[in-house]
Design an enzyme around this catalytic site. Sequence first.
Site, PDB file in Angstrom:
ATOM      1  N   HIS A 136       0.889  -1.154   0.000  1.00  0.00           N
ATOM      2  CA  HIS A 136       0.000   0.000   0.000  1.00  0.00           C
ATOM      3  C   HIS A 136       0.936   1.215   0.000  1.00  0.00           C
ATOM      4  O   HIS A 136       1.820   1.289   0.854  1.00  0.00           O
ATOM      5  CB  HIS A 136      -0.757  -0.089   1.338  1.00  0.00           C
ATOM      6  CG  HIS A 136      -1.983   0.707   1.464  1.00  0.00           C
ATOM      7  ND1 HIS A 136      -1.941   2.037   1.727  1.00  0.00           N
ATOM      8  CD2 HIS A 136      -3.293   0.362   1.401  1.00  0.00           C
ATOM      9  CE1 HIS A 136      -3.188   2.482   1.827  1.00  0.00           C
ATOM     10  NE2 HIS A 136      -4.029   1.489   1.632  1.00  0.00           N
ATOM     11  N   LYS A 162     -11.925  -3.292   8.617  1.00  0.00           N
ATOM     12  CA  LYS A 162     -11.892  -4.260   7.519  1.00  0.00           C
ATOM     13  C   LYS A 162     -12.393  -5.626   7.982  1.00  0.00           C
ATOM     14  O   LYS A 162     -12.419  -6.576   7.216  1.00  0.00           O
ATOM     15  CB  LYS A 162     -10.474  -4.374   6.965  1.00  0.00           C
ATOM     16  CG  LYS A 162     -10.020  -3.066   6.305  1.00  0.00           C
ATOM     17  CD  LYS A 162      -8.778  -3.260   5.487  1.00  0.00           C
ATOM     18  CE  LYS A 162      -8.093  -1.952   5.162  1.00  0.00           C
ATOM     19  NZ  LYS A 162      -8.711  -1.251   4.033  1.00  0.00           N
ATOM     20  N   GLN A 186      -5.328  -6.391   5.552  1.00  0.00           N
ATOM     21  CA  GLN A 186      -6.166  -7.138   4.612  1.00  0.00           C
ATOM     22  C   GLN A 186      -6.357  -8.588   5.036  1.00  0.00           C
ATOM     23  O   GLN A 186      -7.320  -9.226   4.641  1.00  0.00           O
ATOM     24  CB  GLN A 186      -5.540  -7.121   3.209  1.00  0.00           C
ATOM     25  CG  GLN A 186      -5.683  -5.816   2.485  1.00  0.00           C
ATOM     26  CD  GLN A 186      -7.138  -5.454   2.223  1.00  0.00           C
ATOM     27  OE1 GLN A 186      -8.013  -6.305   2.088  1.00  0.00           O
ATOM     28  NE2 GLN A 186      -7.417  -4.171   2.178  1.00  0.00           N
ATOM     29  N   CYS A 234      -4.220   2.657  -3.918  1.00  0.00           N
ATOM     30  CA  CYS A 234      -3.090   3.081  -3.088  1.00  0.00           C
ATOM     31  C   CYS A 234      -1.890   2.176  -3.293  1.00  0.00           C
ATOM     32  O   CYS A 234      -1.119   1.938  -2.364  1.00  0.00           O
ATOM     33  CB  CYS A 234      -3.442   3.111  -1.611  1.00  0.00           C
ATOM     34  SG  CYS A 234      -4.845   4.132  -1.238  1.00  0.00           S
ATOM     35  N   ASP A 280       1.923  -6.144   8.025  1.00  0.00           N
ATOM     36  CA  ASP A 280       0.691  -5.377   7.940  1.00  0.00           C
ATOM     37  C   ASP A 280      -0.459  -6.368   7.696  1.00  0.00           C
ATOM     38  O   ASP A 280      -0.585  -6.915   6.607  1.00  0.00           O
ATOM     39  CB  ASP A 280       0.841  -4.372   6.787  1.00  0.00           C
ATOM     40  CG  ASP A 280      -0.476  -3.710   6.403  1.00  0.00           C
ATOM     41  OD1 ASP A 280      -1.520  -4.016   7.011  1.00  0.00           O
ATOM     42  OD2 ASP A 280      -0.451  -2.868   5.482  1.00  0.00           O
TER      43      ASP A 280
END
Lengths: 140, 413
Positions: B130, B233, B210, B371, B207
Site C-alpha cells: 500500500h 476491515k 487485509q 493506493c 501489515d
Amino acid sequence: MTIQEIQEEIVDEFSMFEDWMQRYEYMIELGKSLPLIDGQYKTEDHIIKGCQSKVWVHAEMKDDKVVFTADSDAIITKGIIAILIRVFSNQKPQDVINASTDFIDEIGLKEHLSPTRANGLVSMIKQLKLYAVAYQAQLN
Amino acid sequence: MTNKNTIAAKLDVDVIRKDFPILKRKVNGQSLVYLDNAATSQTPQQVIDAIVDYYQNYNANIHRGVHSLSQEATDAYETAREKIRAHFNIGKRHEVIFTSGTTHAINLVASGFTHFLKEGDEILVSALEHHSNIVPWQMLCERTGAKLRVIPMTMNGELKMEEYHRLLSERTKLVFCNHVSNALGTINPIEGIIGAAHKVGAAVLIDGAQAAAHIKSDLQKLDVDFYTVSAHKMCGPTGVGILYGKEKWLNKLPPYQGGGEMIAEVTFEKTTYANLPHKFEAGTPNICGGIAFGAALDYMNTIGFEAISEYEDALVDYATEQLLAIDGLKIYGTAKHKTSVVSFNIEDIHPYDIGTILDKMGIAVRTGHHCAQPIMDFYQIPGTVRASFSFYNTMEEVDKLVEAVKKAKSMLL
Ligand SMILES: Cc1ncc(COP(=O)(O)O)c(C=O)c1O
C-alpha cells in the site's frame, strides 16, 4: 449563443433520454468522438490530476473570446468534458467567470461534479474559470 | 466448479445477511451489491448494538475515574483488549496497543525505529505494499540515513523469495511486508519471510490489515515482531485498530506521542512513562471503537474463520471463472494463494468508466490504483477494477457483477 442558451439546449437534449443508460450511452458517444485537445497540449503541465482519471486542459484567446480544449483518459469523463467545452468555450471571459454549472444537475450528471468525486472534473472547471479570470485581467 | 451446496451447509449466507442492515439498501434504484470489502467491510447489527449500548449506557472516560461508569467503560475496553489478545493468540495483554488503525500502528513503529538505525542499515519492503505504507519507511530513511530496498514481485503478483533471501544481510534491520496485498489479494509467505529475517537479526513488521478478515493468525506461533490490524476491515468500526508488538520491542521503543494516559509521573523537569500498553496510548482513545472491535471479533468467531475463508474461496473461484469467460478481460494478481479479491481490466477501457457504470447498476467496486501505485506501474496500467468479496456476499451477487461487467463492456467498447 450565450452560455445560458447553450445550457438550455443541452438540458432539452437530455430530457429526451428515458433512463440513465441512454444518458450514459450518449456521453460515451461524445467521449469517443474526435480528440478534444491538440496532441501537443497533452503534456504534464496541462494535466489536472484527479485521483483516478487524468484531465488535460488548454486555453487560448481568439479575438475577445476564450477557447478551451480538454481531454481525459476515461471516456465518461471525456464525455462530460465535451459538454462543458460546448458550454464554456468560445465565450467572453467575463461570461465564463459568471456562468453557473447548475445545468449539470438538471441533466442528471450531478454526481460527476461532486467535489469528492475523484475524476478531476471539479478541478477542471476551477481551472477553466481561472483561465477566464486571467484573460479578463489582461483585458481590463 | 464449486459445489454451492456443500458450502452452504457450513455457512448460511441468507441468515448472515439479515445481520447486516445496510445490505437492504438501494443504490441508484438497484439493490446494493457491495463488493468493496477490501476497502472497508460492512457492520453487523451486533456491532452496531455494541456501539449504541456504549453511548446509551456507560459512556465515560477510562482508566481515570473513581465513578462506576468510568469503571464499567474501562472494564469493557480492557475486555475488548483481552478478546483481541485471545483471537490472535498474543502472549500478553499489554502487547496489544490500541491505535486508530494500521496506518497509525505503522507510523508508531517507524517513528520508534529512528533510534535504532544508522547510515548503512537497510529496511526491506515488499513491492506489494500500500503506497501510503511505504512513506513512513521513506521518512525513517531520511531521518536516519538507512536505505530502503524493495523485494520484487512476479507477473503473478507473488514476491520473488529468492530475491528476498539475496537482499537479506546483516545490514537488514527491519523487514516490512503485508500479509495480504490489498490490490491483488496475494497471501504472502510470511512464515518464511519472518524466519529468514530473524536469521540475520532483523525485526519484522507484518501489515495484517487485509489478512485479518480472512485469516486467523497465531502471532506467537508466527514469531512476528509487530503485526497491525484495522477493525473496519473486519466488521468493526472505522478509526480503531491495533499494533501488536513483542514485549521486548515495545519496551525498547520510545513513546510515540506525549499526552495523558501515557505518563507515570510528570514534573517540569522529567516525566516517567507509564507501563505498557499505556506508554503508547496517549490521550483519550476511541473507547467505543475498541469495545465494538471486540464485538466484531465475537461476531466473526461465532461464524468461524474456517467457514468464512472456505466460503469466500468459493465466491472468488466462481467469480474468477465467470469473469475470465468475458472476452478481453484480464485479471491482475493470480497468485496461488490469494484472498477473495479479483482485480481486473477489460482491454484498454479505463477502470473508472467500468466502475461508474457498475455503480449505476448498484454494484460497489473499487477502481483506481488502490493506493498501490508501484504495483500499477509494474503492470503499466492506470489502475484496475477491484471486486472484493466477503462472507455475506452471494453467488447471485457474483452473477450480477458478471452481467454488469458485460453490460459495461458493451457500452464502453
Ligand atoms: C494492506 C493495507 N494496509 C494498510 C491499510 C490502511 O489501513 P487504515 O486506513 O485502516 O489505517 C489498508 C487499507 O486500505 C490496507 O489495505
